[in-house]
Design an enzyme around this catalytic site. Structure first.
Site, PDB file in Angstrom:
ATOM      1  CD1 TRP A 326     -55.377 -25.233  41.884  1.00  0.00           C
ATOM      2  CD2 TRP A 326     -56.495 -24.671  40.038  1.00  0.00           C
ATOM      3  NE1 TRP A 326     -56.707 -25.458  42.118  1.00  0.00           N
ATOM      4  CE2 TRP A 326     -57.420 -25.123  41.000  1.00  0.00           C
ATOM      5  CE3 TRP A 326     -56.972 -24.260  38.797  1.00  0.00           C
ATOM      6  CZ2 TRP A 326     -58.792 -25.172  40.760  1.00  0.00           C
ATOM      7  CZ3 TRP A 326     -58.332 -24.308  38.545  1.00  0.00           C
ATOM      8  CH2 TRP A 326     -59.221 -24.761  39.522  1.00  0.00           C
ATOM      9  CG  HIS A 327     -56.030 -24.319  35.118  1.00  0.00           C
ATOM     10  ND1 HIS A 327     -55.553 -23.155  35.674  1.00  0.00           N
ATOM     11  CD2 HIS A 327     -57.349 -24.103  34.861  1.00  0.00           C
ATOM     12  CE1 HIS A 327     -56.543 -22.273  35.739  1.00  0.00           C
ATOM     13  NE2 HIS A 327     -57.643 -22.821  35.267  1.00  0.00           N
ATOM     14  N   GLY A 328     -53.439 -28.217  35.933  1.00  0.00           N
ATOM     15  CA  GLY A 328     -53.089 -29.590  35.583  1.00  0.00           C
ATOM     16  C   GLY A 328     -51.603 -29.810  35.447  1.00  0.00           C
TER      17      GLY A 328
END
Length: 492
Positions: A326-328
């Site tokens: 989700w963070h990247g």
């Protein structure tokens, strides 16, 4: 327009505030809320107006789908509702996936197959992860009958309200709509103004004084080609550990403070996470709304802890691997998430076995795991991360006096004590004495009451007013005399 910018503090925020309450006074609350929606859309468009149509399309689509999912339940249209829910969530994730992961997907295909597929470089729209996840939660809540109030202005404000739009917190429909409907919130509440400005000022100080100072060391330490030794490896890791905390915590404080000016209480997203005594406690304190979201919409649907131990451990691992992704779009984020998933499994096994450890050892173990895991989170590749950790553990170099010497005339820039250390003991120790002193001070700050505990507890007496004046003066001074970098979590 950063929260820490002069444009936001001296123009956008006061203009939005005074016009909002003026409109509430001379007209009705609908006009005031419409003004907040327009102001929030301007705030978003200030970054890049080309992505405003994407945001507005997302809002309109999800609002009408949510209304159908809720009303369809009363009409017994279960199959149609379920299909609509799956389709709408898929479309939201497809849009998010295109902007956030398309380049990453193509790069991995090329790496595995030797192909040379290319697509036009895609710029990630600011806040897309947050407003997408917020609206997916709304769709699920509508399907389950938890979201019952449907007003387009309220919904638009729920999604776009500028304090949370760019970098969270991730909101639930049920915790925000009652606040937007409450007529008692139409008037200025001076206690909320004092508390809001105090929280905002604390967050601003965290950002422009603490986080941006650590950022200098962290950016240098993660520069390509940087040569690591024992001291600068520790300086690099600790700098990013505290930069990320004070940057994101500072942003959340400013978001809560700004929202409180409008009598809106955003959910607390940080609760002193570096006080945690185990990794589960850490995730109950760090990015609380993301942890809540992952629990409600990933972990529990997978079966949560109402399954066999093995399945439970697998659910934990999958949930936090997804949290990493989700963070990247990077395998380093995935690895970071997997590390936390594995740590939670070990913690659960340890807990079930009835094992314990002394409080300070528990804190130290938790903090050091978090510190090391941030190295993988920040490093551009695995080689850089392993190089930093290898040098952190190479104690044999901790008193290396063969490091480059410096002329006596240059010792003053390290201060009297550090200059003496550089000349007589080790240049390496002297060069990084400031960052270790800063890290120790940061830990002391983290061990104290957090901004919400300071501002929201107790009465708004003279002490709070004087404290507010002092904090505001300090924060404004540093805002005017600094060039603050973008908030780190805008990248996620």
């Amino acid at each position: 327009m950063l929260f820490s910018s002069s444009e936001f503090i001296f123009l956008f925020l006061p203009i939005t505030f005074f016009i909002y309450f003026l409109l509430n006074r001379i007209s009705n609350h609908l006009v005031g809320k419409s003004w907040l929606c327009i102001s929030s859309l301007f705030f978003y468009g200030y970054w890049d107006a080309s992505y405003l149509p994407l945001l507005l399309t997302s809002i309109i689509f999800n609002f009408f789908i949510g209304a159908f999912l809720s009303r369809g339940k009363e009409n017994g249209m279960h199959f149609m509702r379920k299909c609509s829910l799956i389709l709408s969530i898929s479309l939201n994730l497809l849009v998010l996936g295109y902007y956030k992961y398309a380049n990453f997907f193509i790069e991995n295909i090329n790496s595995l197959s030797g192909s040379e597929y290319t697509i036009k470089a895609i710029v990630l729209p600011l806040g897309i992860s947050f407003f997408t996840f917020t609206q997916i939660a709304f769709l699920v809540d509508s399907f389950m009958g938890k979201a019952k109030e449907y007003d387009f202005i309220n919904y638009t404000l729920f999604v776009t309200f500028f304090p949370h739009l760019i970098a969270g917190p991730i909101l639930h429909h049920g915790e925000m709509m009652p606040q937007f409907k409450d007529k008692n919130n139409n008037r200025i509440n001076y206690k909320n103004v004092i508390c809001g400005l105090m929280i905002f000022s604390i967050g601003l100080i965290k950002k422009v004084i603490v986080a941006d100072t650590f950022a200098t060391f962290a950016e240098r330490g993660y520069t390509q080609g940087y040569v690591y030794d024992f001291y600068n490896s520790w300086a690099t890791s600790l700098s990013y550990t505290f930069q990320l905390y004070f940057d994101f915590s500072g942003y959340c404080d400013m978001a809560i403070g700004a929202a409180l000016l409008f009598n809106v209480m955003l959910p607390i997203n940080f609760n002193s996470p570096y006080k945690a005594l185990d990794i589960q406690d850490f995730w109950r304190r760090w990015h609380i709304t993301l942890g809540r979201y992952l629990r409600d919409y990933v972990y529990i649907p997978l079966g949560g802890n109402k399954v066999s131990p093995f399945r439970n451990y697998l659910n934990l691992f999958v949930t936090f691997t997804i949290a990493g992704l989700w963070h990247g779009a990077s395998w380093m984020f995935v690895l970071w998430g997997a590390m936390h998933g594995l740590a939670l499994i070990i913690h659960r096994v340890w807990k079930y076995a009835g094992l314990t450890m002394p409080k300070y050892l528990a804190w130290f173990t938790t903090f050091m795991f978090v510190n090391i895991s941030w190295i993988f989170f920040r490093s551009p590749n695995l080689d850089t991360a392993t190089d930093i950790i290898k040098n952190m553990l190479d104690i044999s170099k901790s008193m290396d006096v063969s490091l480059p010497s410096i002329p006596t005339t240059d010792l003053s820039r390290y201060g009297l004590f550090s200059g003496w250390v550089a000349q007589h003991i080790s240049f390496g120790i002297a060069a990084y004495i400031s960052i270790f002193a800063m890290s120790l001070l940061a830990l002391v700050i983290c061990s104290q009451k957090n901004s919400q505990e300071i501002a929201l507890n107790g009465k708004s007496g003279y002490i709070k007013v004087v404290s507010l004046a002092l904090l505001s003066s300090i924060s404004v001074y540093f805002t005017l005399h600094s060039e603050s970098a973008v908030f780190l979590y805008f990248n996620f």
